[in-house]
Design an enzyme around this catalytic site. Structure first.
Site, short mmCIF file in Angstrom:
data_model
loop_
_atom_site.label_atom_id
_atom_site.label_comp_id
_atom_site.label_asym_id
_atom_site.label_seq_id
_atom_site.Cartn_x
_atom_site.Cartn_y
_atom_site.Cartn_z
N ASP A 117 1.10 -4.80 3.99
CA ASP A 117 1.43 -5.17 2.60
C ASP A 117 0.90 -6.55 2.22
OD1 ASP A 117 2.62 -2.89 1.58
OD2 ASP A 117 4.67 -3.51 2.11
N TRP A 136 0.83 -1.20 0.00
CA TRP A 136 0.00 0.00 0.00
C TRP A 136 0.85 1.24 0.00
CZ3 TRP A 136 -4.65 -1.81 -0.92
CH2 TRP A 136 -5.11 -2.98 -0.29
N HIS A 158 0.23 -1.36 -10.34
CA HIS A 158 0.58 -1.53 -8.92
C HIS A 158 0.19 -0.27 -8.14
CE1 HIS A 158 2.73 -3.59 -5.67
NE2 HIS A 158 2.88 -2.35 -5.23
N HIS A 188 4.07 -2.82 9.31
CA HIS A 188 4.10 -2.57 7.86
C HIS A 188 3.77 -3.82 7.05
CE1 HIS A 188 5.29 -0.19 4.32
NE2 HIS A 188 5.70 -1.36 3.83
N ARG A 223 13.76 1.34 2.62
CA ARG A 223 14.06 0.26 1.69
C ARG A 223 15.02 0.64 0.57
NH1 ARG A 223 8.98 -0.08 -2.00
NH2 ARG A 223 10.10 -1.88 -2.81
N HIS A 255 8.58 -6.89 1.22
CA HIS A 255 7.26 -6.25 1.13
C HIS A 255 6.24 -7.07 0.34
CE1 HIS A 255 8.70 -2.19 2.58
NE2 HIS A 255 9.84 -2.82 2.34
N ASP A 272 -2.12 0.21 -4.95
CA ASP A 272 -1.52 0.74 -3.72
C ASP A 272 -2.28 1.97 -3.22
OD1 ASP A 272 0.56 -0.96 -3.04
OD2 ASP A 272 2.14 0.28 -3.92
N HIS A 315 -1.28 2.14 4.61
CA HIS A 315 -0.52 1.71 5.80
C HIS A 315 -0.96 2.45 7.06
CE1 HIS A 315 2.21 -1.24 4.18
NE2 HIS A 315 2.46 -0.47 3.14
N ASP A 349 8.95 1.52 4.35
CA ASP A 349 9.09 2.03 2.98
C ASP A 349 10.16 3.11 2.90
OD1 ASP A 349 7.35 0.44 1.54
OD2 ASP A 349 5.62 1.71 1.97
N HIS A 370 0.75 -7.39 -4.00
CA HIS A 370 1.94 -7.77 -3.23
C HIS A 370 1.98 -9.28 -3.04
CE1 HIS A 370 3.80 -3.90 -1.64
NE2 HIS A 370 2.81 -3.51 -2.45
N1 DCM Z 1 6.54 -4.83 -5.61
C1 DCM Z 1 5.79 -5.98 -5.58
N2 DCM Z 1 6.21 -7.09 -6.22
C2 DCM Z 1 7.36 -7.07 -6.91
C3 DCM Z 1 8.13 -5.90 -6.99
C4 DCM Z 1 7.69 -4.77 -6.32
O1 DCM Z 1 4.75 -5.99 -4.93
N3 DCM Z 1 7.77 -8.17 -7.51
C5 DCM Z 1 6.06 -3.63 -4.93
C6 DCM Z 1 6.94 -3.04 -3.91
C7 DCM Z 1 6.56 -1.59 -3.95
C8 DCM Z 1 6.17 -1.35 -5.38
O2 DCM Z 1 5.86 -2.65 -5.91
O3 DCM Z 1 5.40 -1.36 -3.14
C9 DCM Z 1 7.22 -0.67 -6.20
O4 DCM Z 1 8.38 -1.44 -6.11
P1 DCM Z 1 9.79 -0.90 -6.62
O5 DCM Z 1 9.90 0.46 -6.01
O6 DCM Z 1 10.76 -1.90 -6.07
O7 DCM Z 1 9.68 -0.89 -8.09
ZN ZN Z 2 5.79 -1.88 1.71
ZN ZN Z 3 2.90 -1.63 -3.24
#
Ligand code: DCM
Ligand code: ZN
Ligand code: ZN
Ligand code: DCM
Ligand code: DCM
Length: 270
Positions: free
Chosen positions: A120, A1, A149, A116, A48, A60, A153, A6, A45, A126
Protein backbone atom coordinates in the site's frame (compact mmCIF):
# COMPACT_ATOMS: atom_id res chain seq x y z
CA UNK A 1 -3.91 -1.62 -4.19
CA UNK A 2 -6.62 -4.08 -5.02
CA UNK A 3 -5.93 -7.81 -4.74
CA UNK A 4 -4.14 -7.84 -8.10
CA UNK A 5 -1.52 -5.33 -6.95
CA UNK A 6 -1.02 -6.91 -3.53
CA UNK A 7 -0.72 -10.47 -4.83
CA UNK A 8 1.71 -9.30 -7.53
CA UNK A 9 4.02 -7.50 -5.08
CA UNK A 10 4.10 -10.61 -2.88
CA UNK A 11 4.87 -12.92 -5.82
CA UNK A 12 7.68 -10.56 -6.88
CA UNK A 13 9.08 -10.62 -3.36
CA UNK A 14 9.08 -14.43 -3.38
CA UNK A 15 11.31 -14.29 -6.48
CA UNK A 16 13.97 -12.24 -4.69
CA UNK A 17 14.05 -13.46 -1.07
CA UNK A 18 16.93 -15.70 -0.03
CA UNK A 19 16.44 -19.46 0.41
CA UNK A 20 16.60 -19.15 4.19
CA UNK A 21 13.98 -16.40 4.13
CA UNK A 22 11.69 -18.57 2.01
CA UNK A 23 12.09 -21.48 4.43
CA UNK A 24 11.51 -19.26 7.47
CA UNK A 25 8.27 -17.75 6.16
CA UNK A 26 6.95 -21.03 4.76
CA UNK A 27 7.23 -22.46 8.27
CA UNK A 28 5.91 -19.36 10.04
CA UNK A 29 2.92 -18.99 7.69
CA UNK A 30 2.38 -22.74 7.56
CA UNK A 31 2.27 -22.82 3.80
CA UNK A 32 4.87 -24.77 1.83
CA UNK A 33 3.56 -23.71 -1.59
CA UNK A 34 4.99 -21.05 -3.96
CA UNK A 35 2.15 -18.70 -2.92
CA UNK A 36 3.18 -18.63 0.76
CA UNK A 37 3.49 -14.81 0.57
CA UNK A 38 0.88 -14.13 -2.12
CA UNK A 39 -1.81 -16.01 -0.17
CA UNK A 40 -1.50 -13.64 2.79
CA UNK A 41 -1.00 -10.39 0.84
CA UNK A 42 -4.68 -9.30 0.91
CA UNK A 43 -5.49 -10.60 4.38
CA UNK A 44 -5.17 -7.13 5.96
CA UNK A 45 -7.93 -5.86 3.65
CA UNK A 46 -10.19 -8.77 4.63
CA UNK A 47 -10.11 -7.88 8.34
CA UNK A 48 -10.27 -4.09 8.23
CA UNK A 49 -14.07 -3.93 8.30
CA UNK A 50 -14.48 -6.62 10.95
CA UNK A 51 -15.15 -5.66 14.56
CA UNK A 52 -11.78 -7.05 15.61
CA UNK A 53 -9.88 -5.43 12.74
CA UNK A 54 -11.33 -1.92 12.92
CA UNK A 55 -8.25 -0.59 14.72
CA UNK A 56 -6.21 -1.26 11.57
CA UNK A 57 -8.32 0.77 9.13
CA UNK A 58 -6.03 3.82 9.09
CA UNK A 59 -2.92 1.65 8.76
CA UNK A 60 -3.30 1.35 4.97
CA UNK A 61 -2.40 4.95 4.06
CA UNK A 62 -0.97 8.28 5.16
CA UNK A 63 -3.00 11.42 4.44
CA UNK A 64 -0.39 13.83 3.13
CA UNK A 65 -1.74 17.36 3.64
CA UNK A 66 0.11 18.82 0.69
CA UNK A 67 -1.12 20.86 -2.24
CA UNK A 68 -1.04 19.02 -5.55
CA UNK A 69 -0.12 19.79 -8.25
CA UNK A 70 1.81 22.81 -6.90
CA UNK A 71 3.58 21.10 -4.04
CA UNK A 72 3.77 17.49 -2.96
CA UNK A 73 5.30 16.27 0.27
CA UNK A 74 4.65 14.04 3.26
CA UNK A 75 5.41 15.00 6.86
CA UNK A 76 5.26 12.28 9.50
CA UNK A 77 4.39 14.60 12.40
CA UNK A 78 1.77 16.46 10.42
CA UNK A 79 0.21 13.62 8.45
CA UNK A 80 0.30 10.44 10.54
CA UNK A 81 -2.89 10.31 12.60
CA UNK A 82 -2.90 9.66 16.35
CA UNK A 83 -4.55 6.34 15.52
CA UNK A 84 -1.70 5.46 13.15
CA UNK A 85 -0.88 5.41 9.46
CA UNK A 86 0.91 3.16 7.00
CA UNK A 87 4.31 4.46 8.17
CA UNK A 88 3.79 3.77 11.88
CA UNK A 89 2.00 0.49 11.10
CA UNK A 90 4.85 -0.82 8.95
CA UNK A 91 7.39 0.11 11.63
CA UNK A 92 5.27 -1.41 14.37
CA UNK A 93 4.57 -4.73 12.63
CA UNK A 94 8.20 -4.96 11.50
CA UNK A 95 9.22 -4.70 15.17
CA UNK A 96 6.69 -7.41 16.07
CA UNK A 97 7.98 -9.62 13.25
CA UNK A 98 11.48 -9.29 14.69
CA UNK A 99 10.49 -10.01 18.31
CA UNK A 100 11.61 -13.53 19.28
CA UNK A 101 9.61 -13.33 22.53
CA UNK A 102 6.33 -13.10 20.59
CA UNK A 103 4.42 -16.31 19.90
CA UNK A 104 4.91 -17.58 16.33
CA UNK A 105 1.25 -16.98 15.43
CA UNK A 106 1.65 -13.32 16.40
CA UNK A 107 4.84 -13.04 14.35
CA UNK A 108 2.92 -14.64 11.46
CA UNK A 109 0.16 -12.08 11.83
CA UNK A 110 2.69 -9.24 11.97
CA UNK A 111 4.39 -10.56 8.81
CA UNK A 112 1.05 -10.58 6.99
CA UNK A 113 0.61 -6.91 7.86
CA UNK A 114 4.18 -6.13 6.70
CA UNK A 115 3.57 -7.79 3.32
CA UNK A 116 0.38 -5.78 2.84
CA UNK A 117 1.60 -2.40 4.04
CA UNK A 118 4.80 -2.39 1.97
CA UNK A 119 2.43 -2.77 -0.97
CA UNK A 120 0.00 0.00 0.00
CA UNK A 121 2.88 2.38 0.74
CA UNK A 122 3.69 2.26 -3.00
CA UNK A 123 0.22 3.36 -4.26
CA UNK A 124 0.31 7.14 -4.86
CA UNK A 125 -3.22 7.78 -3.54
CA UNK A 126 -2.38 5.93 -0.31
CA UNK A 127 0.05 8.82 0.27
CA UNK A 128 -2.40 11.69 -0.22
CA UNK A 129 -5.18 13.41 1.76
CA UNK A 130 -7.10 15.09 -1.08
CA UNK A 131 -10.69 13.78 -1.32
CA UNK A 132 -9.92 10.85 1.01
CA UNK A 133 -7.13 9.63 -1.19
CA UNK A 134 -9.25 10.21 -4.30
CA UNK A 135 -12.22 8.16 -3.04
CA UNK A 136 -14.57 11.16 -3.36
CA UNK A 137 -13.60 12.09 -6.92
CA UNK A 138 -15.62 10.43 -9.68
CA UNK A 139 -14.14 9.92 -13.12
CA UNK A 140 -14.84 7.99 -16.30
CA UNK A 141 -12.86 4.90 -17.14
CA UNK A 142 -13.52 3.68 -20.68
CA UNK A 143 -16.97 5.22 -20.41
CA UNK A 144 -17.90 3.88 -16.98
CA UNK A 145 -17.98 5.69 -13.63
CA UNK A 146 -15.38 4.89 -10.99
CA UNK A 147 -13.81 6.78 -8.14
CA UNK A 148 -10.23 7.87 -8.73
CA UNK A 149 -8.89 5.78 -5.86
CA UNK A 150 -10.27 2.62 -7.44
CA UNK A 151 -8.77 3.60 -10.78
CA UNK A 152 -5.31 3.72 -9.18
CA UNK A 153 -5.88 0.64 -6.96
CA UNK A 154 -7.09 -1.61 -9.78
CA UNK A 155 -8.24 -0.21 -13.15
CA UNK A 156 -4.87 1.05 -14.39
CA UNK A 157 -3.16 -2.28 -13.66
CA UNK A 158 -5.95 -4.30 -15.29
CA UNK A 159 -5.88 -2.20 -18.45
CA UNK A 160 -2.07 -2.26 -18.50
CA UNK A 161 -2.23 -6.05 -18.49
CA UNK A 162 -5.29 -6.28 -20.73
CA UNK A 163 -6.72 -8.70 -18.20
CA UNK A 164 -9.77 -8.71 -15.95
CA UNK A 165 -11.13 -11.31 -13.62
CA UNK A 166 -9.60 -13.56 -11.01
CA UNK A 167 -6.47 -11.77 -9.77
CA UNK A 168 -4.38 -14.80 -8.85
CA UNK A 169 -3.32 -16.12 -12.28
CA UNK A 170 -2.97 -12.56 -13.66
CA UNK A 171 -0.78 -11.56 -10.72
CA UNK A 172 1.40 -14.62 -11.10
CA UNK A 173 2.06 -13.87 -14.77
CA UNK A 174 2.69 -10.16 -14.08
CA UNK A 175 5.06 -10.94 -11.21
CA UNK A 176 7.05 -13.38 -13.34
CA UNK A 177 7.38 -10.77 -16.08
CA UNK A 178 8.38 -8.01 -13.64
CA UNK A 179 10.93 -10.26 -11.94
CA UNK A 180 12.64 -10.64 -15.33
CA UNK A 181 12.51 -6.86 -15.89
CA UNK A 182 14.08 -6.30 -12.46
CA UNK A 183 16.80 -8.92 -12.94
CA UNK A 184 17.72 -8.37 -16.58
CA UNK A 185 15.33 -5.92 -18.19
CA UNK A 186 14.23 -2.32 -18.00
CA UNK A 187 14.54 -2.09 -14.20
CA UNK A 188 17.91 -3.85 -13.89
CA UNK A 189 19.95 -0.64 -13.83
CA UNK A 190 17.77 1.22 -11.36
CA UNK A 191 17.01 -1.56 -8.88
CA UNK A 192 20.06 -0.87 -6.67
CA UNK A 193 18.86 2.72 -6.38
CA UNK A 194 15.54 1.37 -5.04
CA UNK A 195 17.41 0.29 -1.89
CA UNK A 196 19.38 3.51 -1.43
CA UNK A 197 17.15 4.87 1.37
CA UNK A 198 16.80 1.52 3.12
CA UNK A 199 17.85 1.66 6.77
CA UNK A 200 16.92 -1.34 8.91
CA UNK A 201 17.80 0.68 12.01
CA UNK A 202 15.14 3.24 11.16
CA UNK A 203 11.90 1.84 9.72
CA UNK A 204 10.14 5.19 9.98
CA UNK A 205 12.81 7.02 7.96
CA UNK A 206 12.85 4.26 5.34
CA UNK A 207 9.06 4.18 5.00
CA UNK A 208 8.97 7.99 4.83
CA UNK A 209 11.53 8.03 2.00
CA UNK A 210 9.41 5.54 0.05
CA UNK A 211 6.26 7.51 0.88
CA UNK A 212 7.74 10.81 -0.39
CA UNK A 213 8.94 9.17 -3.60
CA UNK A 214 5.43 7.77 -4.16
CA UNK A 215 3.60 10.97 -3.14
CA UNK A 216 5.59 12.89 -5.77
CA UNK A 217 3.54 11.03 -8.42
CA UNK A 218 0.40 12.67 -7.00
CA UNK A 219 1.65 15.99 -8.39
CA UNK A 220 3.00 14.66 -11.68
CA UNK A 221 0.62 11.83 -12.66
CA UNK A 222 -2.45 11.67 -10.40
CA UNK A 223 -3.43 15.37 -10.40
CA UNK A 224 -1.22 16.92 -13.09
CA UNK A 225 -3.79 19.73 -13.54
CA UNK A 226 -5.02 19.69 -9.93
CA UNK A 227 -7.86 17.78 -8.20
CA UNK A 228 -10.71 19.95 -9.50
CA UNK A 229 -9.73 19.47 -13.15
CA UNK A 230 -9.95 15.70 -13.07
CA UNK A 231 -13.54 15.22 -11.87
CA UNK A 232 -15.73 13.71 -14.59
CA UNK A 233 -12.85 13.32 -17.03
CA UNK A 234 -12.28 10.20 -19.15
CA UNK A 235 -9.01 8.70 -17.89
CA UNK A 236 -8.77 5.63 -20.12
CA UNK A 237 -6.79 7.48 -22.82
CA UNK A 238 -3.80 9.82 -22.47
CA UNK A 239 -4.06 9.79 -18.66
CA UNK A 240 -3.75 5.99 -18.66
CA UNK A 241 -0.79 6.15 -21.07
CA UNK A 242 1.14 8.19 -18.49
CA UNK A 243 -0.18 6.37 -15.39
CA UNK A 244 0.43 2.79 -16.56
CA UNK A 245 4.23 2.97 -16.33
CA UNK A 246 3.96 4.57 -12.87
CA UNK A 247 1.85 1.70 -11.58
CA UNK A 248 4.21 -0.83 -13.14
CA UNK A 249 7.29 0.75 -11.55
CA UNK A 250 5.62 1.16 -8.13
CA UNK A 251 4.49 -2.49 -8.07
CA UNK A 252 8.00 -3.60 -9.07
CA UNK A 253 9.61 -1.41 -6.40
CA UNK A 254 7.23 -2.66 -3.71
CA UNK A 255 7.97 -6.30 -4.50
CA UNK A 256 11.73 -5.86 -4.67
CA UNK A 257 11.86 -3.82 -1.44
CA UNK A 258 9.53 -6.31 0.29
CA UNK A 259 12.01 -9.10 -0.45
CA UNK A 260 14.88 -7.23 1.19
CA UNK A 261 12.68 -6.27 4.15
CA UNK A 262 11.64 -9.90 4.67
CA UNK A 263 15.26 -11.05 4.36
CA UNK A 264 16.13 -8.75 7.22
CA UNK A 265 13.31 -10.14 9.37
CA UNK A 266 14.22 -13.76 8.66
CA UNK A 267 17.93 -13.10 9.33
CA UNK A 268 17.01 -12.35 12.94
CA UNK A 269 15.96 -15.99 13.36
CA UNK A 270 18.96 -17.70 11.71
N1 DCM B 1 -7.97 5.25 1.64
C1 DCM B 1 -6.89 6.08 1.49
N2 DCM B 1 -6.85 7.28 2.11
C2 DCM B 1 -7.89 7.67 2.86
C3 DCM B 1 -9.02 6.86 3.01
C4 DCM B 1 -9.04 5.62 2.37
O1 DCM B 1 -5.94 5.70 0.80
N3 DCM B 1 -7.83 8.84 3.49
C5 DCM B 1 -7.99 3.96 0.94
C6 DCM B 1 -8.16 2.75 1.77
C7 DCM B 1 -8.84 1.80 0.83
C8 DCM B 1 -9.66 2.69 -0.06
O2 DCM B 1 -9.08 4.00 0.05
O3 DCM B 1 -7.87 1.16 -0.01
C9 DCM B 1 -11.12 2.72 0.30
O4 DCM B 1 -11.21 3.11 1.64
P1 DCM B 1 -12.57 2.99 2.45
O5 DCM B 1 -13.05 1.60 2.17
O6 DCM B 1 -12.15 3.22 3.87
O7 DCM B 1 -13.44 4.04 1.90
ZN1 ZN C 1 -4.74 -1.98 2.06
ZN1 ZN D 1 -6.48 1.61 -2.06
N1 DCM E 1 -2.00 -18.22 10.18
C1 DCM E 1 -1.26 -18.28 11.33
N2 DCM E 1 -1.83 -17.94 12.51
C2 DCM E 1 -3.10 -17.55 12.56
C3 DCM E 1 -3.86 -17.48 11.39
C4 DCM E 1 -3.28 -17.82 10.21
O1 DCM E 1 -0.09 -18.63 11.28
N3 DCM E 1 -3.63 -17.23 13.75
C5 DCM E 1 -1.34 -18.55 8.93
C6 DCM E 1 -1.89 -19.81 8.35
C7 DCM E 1 -1.99 -19.55 6.89
C8 DCM E 1 -1.89 -18.06 6.71
O2 DCM E 1 -1.56 -17.51 7.99
O3 DCM E 1 -0.87 -20.12 6.24
C9 DCM E 1 -3.15 -17.45 6.16
O4 DCM E 1 -4.10 -17.44 7.18
P1 DCM E 1 -5.58 -16.92 6.94
O5 DCM E 1 -6.37 -18.15 6.64
O6 DCM E 1 -5.93 -16.31 8.26
O7 DCM E 1 -5.52 -15.97 5.81
N1 DCM F 1 0.19 27.98 -6.08
C1 DCM F 1 -1.06 28.41 -6.47
N2 DCM F 1 -2.17 27.98 -5.77
C2 DCM F 1 -2.01 27.20 -4.71
C3 DCM F 1 -0.73 26.78 -4.29
C4 DCM F 1 0.36 27.22 -5.00
O1 DCM F 1 -1.20 29.14 -7.44
N3 DCM F 1 -3.10 26.81 -4.02
C5 DCM F 1 1.34 28.46 -6.86
C6 DCM F 1 2.17 29.43 -6.09
C7 DCM F 1 3.57 29.14 -6.50
C8 DCM F 1 3.53 27.72 -7.09
O2 DCM F 1 2.16 27.35 -7.21
O3 DCM F 1 3.95 30.02 -7.54
C9 DCM F 1 4.29 26.73 -6.25
O4 DCM F 1 3.61 26.61 -5.02
P1 DCM F 1 4.31 25.91 -3.78
O5 DCM F 1 5.12 26.96 -3.11
O6 DCM F 1 3.12 25.46 -2.93
O7 DCM F 1 5.10 24.79 -4.33
Amino acid sequence: WGSLGHITTAFIASHFVSNTTEAYFKTLLRNDEPDYLASVASWADSIRYTKWGRFTKNFHFIDAHDNPPFSCDVDYERDCKESGCVISALANYTDQSLDPTLAPWLRAQAAKFVVHFVGDLHQPLHNEDVALGGNRIYVKWDGRDYNLHHVWDTSIAEKWLGAHGKPYPIALRWANALAVEISDGKFAEEKDGWLKELDFEDSIATAMAWSRECNAFVCTHVFPEGPAAIAGQELGGAYFDAAGPVVERQVARAGYRMAVWLDHIADEFQ
